[in-house]
Design a protein around this motif. Structure first.
Motif, PDB file in Angstrom:
ATOM      1  N   ASN A  52       0.833  -1.210   0.000  1.00 48.68           N
ATOM      2  CA  ASN A  52       0.000   0.000   0.000  1.00 48.68           C
ATOM      3  C   ASN A  52       0.855   1.242   0.000  1.00 48.68           C
ATOM      4  O   ASN A  52       1.923   1.311   0.609  1.00 48.68           O
ATOM      5  N   VAL A  53       0.369   2.272  -0.687  1.00 48.86           N
ATOM      6  CA  VAL A  53       1.066   3.551  -0.731  1.00 48.86           C
ATOM      7  C   VAL A  53       0.815   4.265   0.580  1.00 48.86           C
ATOM      8  O   VAL A  53      -0.319   4.397   1.032  1.00 48.86           O
ATOM      9  N   ILE A  54       1.875   4.726   1.215  1.00 51.11           N
ATOM     10  CA  ILE A  54       1.764   5.430   2.496  1.00 51.11           C
ATOM     11  C   ILE A  54       1.681   6.917   2.233  1.00 51.11           C
ATOM     12  O   ILE A  54       2.567   7.493   1.621  1.00 51.11           O
ATOM     13  N   GLN A  55       0.602   7.536   2.674  1.00 48.62           N
ATOM     14  CA  GLN A  55       0.413   8.970   2.508  1.00 48.62           C
ATOM     15  C   GLN A  55       1.011   9.686   3.738  1.00 48.62           C
ATOM     16  O   GLN A  55       0.709   9.328   4.866  1.00 48.62           O
ATOM     17  N   PRO A  56       1.850  10.701   3.519  1.00 48.04           N
ATOM     18  CA  PRO A  56       2.407  11.431   4.660  1.00 48.04           C
ATOM     19  C   PRO A  56       1.324  12.235   5.376  1.00 48.04           C
ATOM     20  O   PRO A  56       0.395  12.742   4.757  1.00 48.04           O
ATOM     21  N   ALA A  57       1.456  12.341   6.683  1.00 46.43           N
ATOM     22  CA  ALA A  57       0.509  13.134   7.480  1.00 46.43           C
ATOM     23  C   ALA A  57       0.718  14.609   7.198  1.00 46.43           C
ATOM     24  O   ALA A  57       1.842  15.084   7.108  1.00 46.43           O
ATOM     25  N   GLN A  58      -0.379  15.329   7.096  1.00 46.45           N
ATOM     26  CA  GLN A  58      -0.256  16.765   6.803  1.00 46.45           C
ATOM     27  C   GLN A  58      -0.756  17.596   7.951  1.00 46.45           C
ATOM     28  O   GLN A  58      -1.689  17.375   8.587  1.00 46.45           O
TER      29      GLN A  58
END
Length: 58
Positions: A52-58
């Motif tokens: 799975n692609v890990i999305q950075p926290a914003q």
């Protein structure tokens, strides 16, 4: 003075240009989508389970 057919040829050229731009945008979107699917398949075929692609926290 001016030919009435002159506007028609410009309309056709503008319509052709718009169609070409839409086709280009659709092609780029499709290429991006297929590339992402290919990368996911490559990851899964290599036996990994965390693809799975890990999305950075914003």
């Amino acid at each position: 003075m001016t030919d009435p057919e002159e506007g028609g040829s410009r309309r056709g050229a503008i319509a052709g240009l718009l169609i070409a731009a839409v086709m280009l945008a659709a092609g780029l979107w499709l290429a991006h989508d297929l590339t992402a699917a290919s990368k996911m398949q490559d990851c899964l075929m290599s036996g990994r389970t965390n693809c799975n692609v890990i999305q950075p926290a914003q």
